[in-house]
Enzyme design. Structure first.
Site, PDB file in Angstrom:
ATOM      1  N   GLY A 212      -1.553 -40.783   8.245  1.00 43.82           N
ATOM      2  CA  GLY A 212      -2.676 -41.702   8.366  1.00 43.82           C
ATOM      3  C   GLY A 212      -3.118 -41.917   9.795  1.00 43.82           C
ATOM      4  N   GLY A 214      -3.211 -44.882  13.199  1.00 44.48           N
ATOM      5  CA  GLY A 214      -2.575 -46.054  13.777  1.00 44.48           C
ATOM      6  C   GLY A 214      -1.441 -45.672  14.699  1.00 44.48           C
ATOM      7  N   GLU A 235      -5.248 -36.974   3.253  1.00 47.14           N
ATOM      8  CA  GLU A 235      -6.492 -37.678   2.988  1.00 47.14           C
ATOM      9  C   GLU A 235      -7.364 -37.695   4.241  1.00 47.14           C
ATOM     10  OE1 GLU A 235      -7.907 -41.933   1.052  1.00 47.14           O
ATOM     11  OE2 GLU A 235      -5.792 -41.517   1.357  1.00 47.14           O
TER      12      GLU A 235
END
Length: 623
Positions: A212, A214, A235
């Site tokens: 992801g 972050g 994703e």
């Protein structure tokens, strides 16, 4: 900026929308803000338009109080300015959905779309526009909506894959250049860096990654520079992958699905990332129903999914869309990828999070879920949970074992209370008296990787969660090994005895082990320890190595680590008692500098090593 139809005639919104309709708004970094502005300006006769969308990097003015009569917000994933506040205040709704399921909601008219407002690149010579940096569920919205209304943006990258929309699919459009929103690369703090290091140790060469955005994902990527042949089926991606692709660390050669290509549904980051994906033939964008399908994810061997959480309870339940009753984000693709990685041959689903909240006042490893919190990923799905204090392996573990594993990676100041709390509800026995302690002398990352005969092993402290592993280690020994270690034929290792041996106050005594990971299993192959003798300020050392792992250097490596730690702790000496017929162990001790001393026992020898300030330097020189 007038709105035009397919015949290049000016049109008004009321030709496509009426009050009470439902519209889709483009996702992530591809929010068509010029379209929203034009709709608001031309909306005098419209009311109660329901907007559905996932994360939108925008000012999200449709969610502000001043437009509450025009728009009714229904977020399928919460994020971006104004959205979270609107939901918290009851002006907007949140509909929890797996990302892989959202296209079905559109297609099967569970959430029928009257219009899809999207952003695209200018058409090419063949009439194809690209959805650019956000294909995700935008692709399915285009296929399902009655009308597709597009903002044509010359600053939108043209991305490869299944990202194209022909102009004959677009019912109305306006041209408006819009700089894509950028997300600056996060600064990596010490906690995120340590979590990243631990996660990177779970990633083997040849793995395919879902990751992801972050601090923690960026930290993981920073520690993959020495890996080989990694792939991407994710994703999304952010800036952190660029240098790994350029250097060849991520080359997608070992992927078993979409081999040779990095596959994703959207990207968010800096302009450097948007320039990187623009026309890049090695990076392909596909719809969410394809990329997020657990069946497709599982087609990648050695699939590693890395996701975060708000809190994890001691049974392994993962809360990641709400803080108590306050909805914070959404289900997103977490469950899709956790399930897909679980089904993958050699796959590893990982949940990675800091051990505490930012202020350090609240543990994110909890005895029970905060009231109102929602479980996104069930206790049956999680294989690994990682914090800055280590890796908890949960797959196939009982509730008792899970609780002890997770307490081990909780912040030290919360461990005792967690152990007390867990006794109220779970089956942690009374003889389990102490919570795990750390060995700071091993470094901030209490896990060291060693390679013996081209096989990777990990040196780490023993912990209460190793009770069953130590039992299995004991029962794997031959009669001869047990006699050499215990000086008698030990026949039983009860759970209570195993518990005593792994529940070590590591600040006083020391107990280390070598483990080998075979995909999701963690097997002990060697144990070395010393027992502190306060009256003589010394430690009594003991070892046992699996028969089929001897002669590889494990005993020497364990002993070197023990000597270093004892020296750092200012012990005066180490002693050992070894059977006279244990030639191999005597050799290990004497090579390390231990001297034979007088023994009153006929079948045993005493050995002793004086520790000095130069001991560590001498060991490192020999290594």
């Amino acid at each position: 900026m007038p709105l035009f139809d397919q015949d290049n005639k000016k049109v008004k919104w009321e030709q496509f929308l009426k009050s009470g309709n439902r519209i889709f708004i483009g996702s992530n970094a591809a929010v068509p803000n010029a379209l929203i502005d034009d709709l608001i300006a031309d909306s005098a006769k419209l009311h109660d338009i329901e907007t559905v969308h996932i994360l939108t990097l925008s000012d999200n003015k449709w969610a502000t109080p001043e437009h509450k009569d025009l728009f009714k917000v229904n977020a399928l994933f919460i994020g971006g300015k104004n959205i979270r506040e609107a939901i918290a205040e009851g002006r907007a709704d949140y509909t929890p959905s797996f990302i892989s399921d959202i296209p079905r909601l559109f297609r099967e008219n569970v959430l029928p779309l009257d219009a899809a407002l999207i952003m695209v690149s200018p058409p090419d010579e063949y009439g194809y526009c690209s959805l650019g940096v956000s294909v995700d569920i935008v692709s399915s919205a285009v296929k399902s909506a009655k009308y597709v209304i597009a903002q044509i943006n010359s600053k939108m990258p043209r991305t490869n894959g299944h990202s194209f929309v022909h102009v004959n699919q677009i019912h109305a459009w306006l041209k408006a250049d819009q700089t894509l929103p950028v997300l600056a690369q996060p600064s990596i703090d010490r906690v995120a860096e340590q979590v990243g290091q631990y996660v990177s140790m779970l990633i083997e060469d040849g793995s395919t990654l879902q990751i992801g955005i972050g601090k923690i994902p960026e930290a993981v990527l920073r520690y993959l520079a020495n890996h080989k042949d990694l792939g991407i089926h994710s994703e999304m991606i952010s800036d952190g992958v660029i240098d790994l692709i350029r250097s060849g660390v991520i080359n997608n050669r070992k992927k078993t699905f979409h081999k040779g290509k990095a596959v994703l549904t959207f990207c968010m980051g800096t302009q450097r990332l948007y320039d990187f994906v623009d026309g890049n033939p090695h990076v392909e964008f596909y719809p969410s129903e394809h990329v997020n399908s657990p069946v497709n994810i599982a087609k990648n061997d050695n699939m590693v999914s890395i996701n975060s959480a708000i809190e994890v309870d001691l049974t392994g339940q993962v809360v990641s869309d709400s803080i108590g009753y306050q909805f914070y984000s959404g289900i997103g693709g977490q469950v899709d990828f956790v399930r897909g990685a679980s089904l993958s041959k050699g796959g590893k689903p990982i949940i990675a999070l800091p051990s505490t909240t930012k202020d350090g006042k609240t543990s994110r490893i909890v005895a029970h879920i905060t009231e109102g919190g929602g479980v996104v990923t069930s206790r049956g799905h999680v294989a690994y949970v990682v914090t800055e204090y280590g890796i908890a392996s949960l797959l196939g573990k009982s509730i008792r074992e899970r609780a002890l594993e997770l307490i081990r990676i909780a912040h030290p100041k919360f461990r005792e209370q967690l152990l007390k709390d867990v006794r109220k509800n779970y089956w942690v026995p009374e003889y389990q008296e102490s919570s795990p302690t750390s060995v700071p002398e091993l470094g901030e990352i209490e896990l060291k990787k060693f390679t013996f005969e081209e096989i990777n092993y990990y040196l780490r402290p023993l912990a209460p969660a190793d009770e069953r592993r130590l039992q299995e280690f004991f029962y794997s020994h031959t009669k001869e090994t047990l006699i050499m270690r215990y000086n008698h034929h030990a026949t039983q290792m009860t759970r209570e005895n195993a518990c005593k041996l792994v529940s070590v106050d590591q600040h006083k005594d020391l107990a280390l082990c070598f483990t080998q990971r075979t995909n999701l299993a963690d097997v002990i192959h060697a144990v070395g320890r010393y027992y502190f003798i306060e009256s003589h300020n010394c430690g009594e050392v003991a070892f046992v190595i699996s028969e089929h792992k001897r002669g590889k250097g494990m005993a020497k490596t364990l002993l070197d680590e023990i000597i270093k730690i004892a020296t750092l702790r200012d012990l005066d000496k180490l002693i050992a008692c070894v059977r006279r017929d244990n030639a191999a162990m005597l050799k290990v001790f004497e090579k390390a500098g231990f001297i034979r001393k007088h023994s009153e026992e006929m079948d045993e020898l005493n050995l002793e090593l004086q520790l000095t300030a130069t001991t560590i330097a001498e060991i490192e020189e020999q290594s």
